[in-house]
Design an enzyme around this catalytic site. Structure first.
Site, PDB file in Angstrom:
ATOM      1  CG  HIS A   1     -20.887  -4.196  -3.204  1.00  0.00           C
ATOM      2  ND1 HIS A   1     -20.996  -2.838  -3.056  1.00  0.00           N
ATOM      3  CD2 HIS A   1     -21.822  -4.542  -4.122  1.00  0.00           C
ATOM      4  CE1 HIS A   1     -21.955  -2.372  -3.841  1.00  0.00           C
ATOM      5  NE2 HIS A   1     -22.460  -3.391  -4.520  1.00  0.00           N
TER       6      HIS A   1
ATOM      7  N   GLY B   1       4.357  -0.048  -5.439  1.00  0.00           N
ATOM      8  CA  GLY B   1       4.772  -1.305  -6.046  1.00  0.00           C
ATOM      9  C   GLY B   1       4.799  -1.198  -7.560  1.00  0.00           C
TER      10      GLY B   1
ATOM     11  CG  HIS C   1     -47.233  -5.945  10.514  1.00  0.00           C
ATOM     12  ND1 HIS C   1     -47.368  -4.999   9.527  1.00  0.00           N
ATOM     13  CD2 HIS C   1     -48.048  -5.570  11.540  1.00  0.00           C
ATOM     14  CE1 HIS C   1     -48.232  -4.087   9.925  1.00  0.00           C
ATOM     15  NE2 HIS C   1     -48.662  -4.402  11.144  1.00  0.00           N
TER      16      HIS C   1
ATOM     17  CD  GLU D   1      -2.527   1.662   0.174  1.00  0.00           C
ATOM     18  OE1 GLU D   1      -2.324   2.789  -0.333  1.00  0.00           O
ATOM     19  OE2 GLU D   1      -3.333   0.831  -0.293  1.00  0.00           O
TER      20      GLU D   1
ATOM     21  N   GLY E   1     -22.414  16.720 -12.359  1.00  0.00           N
ATOM     22  CA  GLY E   1     -22.642  15.279 -12.356  1.00  0.00           C
ATOM     23  C   GLY E   1     -23.729  14.893 -11.377  1.00  0.00           C
TER      24      GLY E   1
ATOM     25  CG  LEU F   1     -20.545  -0.857  -7.575  1.00  0.00           C
ATOM     26  CD1 LEU F   1     -21.655  -1.852  -7.893  1.00  0.00           C
ATOM     27  CD2 LEU F   1     -21.106   0.398  -6.926  1.00  0.00           C
TER      28      LEU F   1
ATOM     29  CB  VAL G   1     -23.272   7.327  -6.709  1.00  0.00           C
ATOM     30  CG1 VAL G   1     -23.156   6.997  -5.224  1.00  0.00           C
ATOM     31  CG2 VAL G   1     -24.056   6.247  -7.432  1.00  0.00           C
TER      32      VAL G   1
END
Length: 468
Positions: free
Chosen positions: A323, A116, A446, A33, A182, A321, A185
């Site tokens: 995920h 890296g 419910h 990193e 834009g 994304l 999201v």
């Protein structure tokens, strides 16, 4: 020289998940990193800080506008401590990124800090502090270098008044008027944050609707709700100039009639998507192909043209994304270990974390029409739920699309309270190829927001929703 079975370049959601899964499978694993904290864009300057500010600003807005409806009276003025709100955001980010360090140690993943870059297909040079270097050898390498905010060629991002999402998450003041270029999201989420905190917000969008990747009904409903929240929209506008004059930013755009329109604010957030990031990777030295979009080219196994090098996340094709990157991280780890995993990209959900939230999975109604697929549609308004009325979150709807002949669920689209969590029910159902009738016959507690999913499924099955 240290030798590893797998080396991951980049520690975002894709990279760190890949590292953990590789380690779980018994592979000697390392991760690189370049920044001092792991977690990539998502944890540091994306998902986590933006959702933290969305929640904090939501509490503030509730205190200002909605507590009284619930019989809660506040003695004295409700005051915004913007500095403290930002400090809390930073604290949440710090806790989350430190959690990644803990997970690396727990799973015995070796961590390197630095940039890296490939020396060849099995040797990687890590540059620390722009000067010191370390060379390591890896039998397999996973490229997980992520993405950076995109811009338009004529815009000079000065990171002070003309900013990207990164700077918008760390402002020192609440803008008087923030202009968003834009209506996707990022623009909608951060636009809602600053509108709640007192900014005037204008969203300029090139397309004829906001959230263009979502089902059209969701875009229409979200815009209706945000207009009610006093967010201004300029659709079908092509921005052609962004200039700064002291503390002012002037934006010029052509509307759909070709007429020039001028917008003026003290901040301009450029939120026109993101682009893959491979700077400093020296992919060519390993023989790895990068296409004209800046993406690392991969096959169905997420393997590059060099057999021992893989790529995942924002740096490859597909939706950007977190995920999706996580799924790909696990997928590649299992491929390297000789297993046969699968990813169904059609079943990766998409979410906008405004309030109400917007979430979808599968095909939109527009896609089904384009593909000439016969379908049924059922929908149910959130305001017809007892739970929605109890909480006061009555905006939104759930729409379920199913195959006209087989009744298999082809797409689920929702806007409403907790839609980001509710969409998991639809993903589960579609993963097991459920019919709309299957979803309709499931018992839902419910009162819950999830009852809207059952009712929409009933509407799609035989147009027999109970509560409308």
């Amino acid at each position: 020289m240290d030798k590893f079975d797998v080396l991951i370049i980049g520690s975002g959601p894709g990279g760190y998940v890949a590292a953990i899964r590789c380690a779980q499978l018994g592979l000697k694993t390392a991760i690189i990193e370049k920044y001092a904290t792991k977690g990539g864009t998502c944890l540091n300057v994306g998902c986590i800080p933006s959702k933290t500010l969305l929640d904090s600003s939501h509490h503030y807005e509730d205190a200002l506008k909605h507590f009284e409806d619930h019989g809660i009276e506040i003695n004295g003025d409700v005051k915004l401590n913007f500095k403290k709100m930002m400090e809390r955001k930073s604290s949440v980010v710090e806790q989350t990124t430190k959690g990644i360090d803990f997970l690396m140690d727990k799973n015995e993943v070796t961590s390197f800090e630095g940039v890296g870059s490939f020396k060849d297909k099995t040797h990687i040079i890590i540059t620390h502090n722009d000067k010191e270097t370390t060379e390591i050898e890896a039998k397999n390498t996973i490229i997980a270098t992520g993405s950076k905010p995109n811009s338009l060629p004529f815009i000079d991002i000065d990171k002070e008044r003309i900013i990207t999402s990164t700077e918008a998450l760390s402002l020192k003041e609440v803008p008087k008027h923030m202009v968003m270029i834009g209506g996707g999201v990022i623009g909608l989420e951060l636009g809602q944050v600053y509108k709640r905190l007192g900014s005037e917000v204008t969203v300029i969008e090139y397309m004829d609707r906001i959230a263009p990747v979502m089902d059209k009904a969701m875009s229409k409903e979200l815009m209706k709700v945000m207009k009610k929240q006093k967010v201004k929209f300029a659709l079908s506008h092509q921005v052609k100039a962004v200039d700064r004059d002291g503390d002012k930013v002037i934006i010029k755009a052509d509307n759909k009639k070709g007429e020039e329109v001028t917008f003026e604010g003290d901040y301009c957030l450029v939120s026109v998507g993101r682009k893959p990031f491979t700077k400093g990777l020296n992919a060519d030295k390993a023989g790895v192909k990068i296409n004209d979009k800046g993406q690392v080219e991969v096959n169905e196994k997420l393997q590059t043209n060099v057999e021992n090098i893989y790529a995942i996340g924002d740096v490859v094709k597909g939706a950007m994304l977190a995920h999706k990157a996580e799924e790909e991280g696990s997928f590649v780890a299992e491929v390297i270990a000789g297993q046969k995993p699968h990813i169904d990209y059609n079943l990766i959900p998409n979410v906008i974390y405004t309030w109400p939230e917007v979430a979808s999975v599968g095909k939109t109604e527009e896609q089904l029409k384009d593909e000439s697929i016969d379908y049924k549609s059922g929908q149910f308004p959130m305001r017809a739920l007892g739970r929605s009325r109890a909480s006061g979150d009555v905006d939104g709807l759930v729409k379920i699309l199913s195959d006209k002949e087989t009744d298999e669920v082809l797409g689920v689209h929702m806007i409403g309270a907790r839609a980001a969590d509710l969409i998991a029910e639809a993903v589960t159902a579609m993963e097991f190829r459920a019919s709309a009738e299957d979803m309709a016959r499931m018992s839902h507690a419910h009162p819950t927001y999830a009852e809207a999913v059952k009712e929409a499924a009933l509407a799609a099955t035989e147009d027999r929703a109970i509560h409308i």
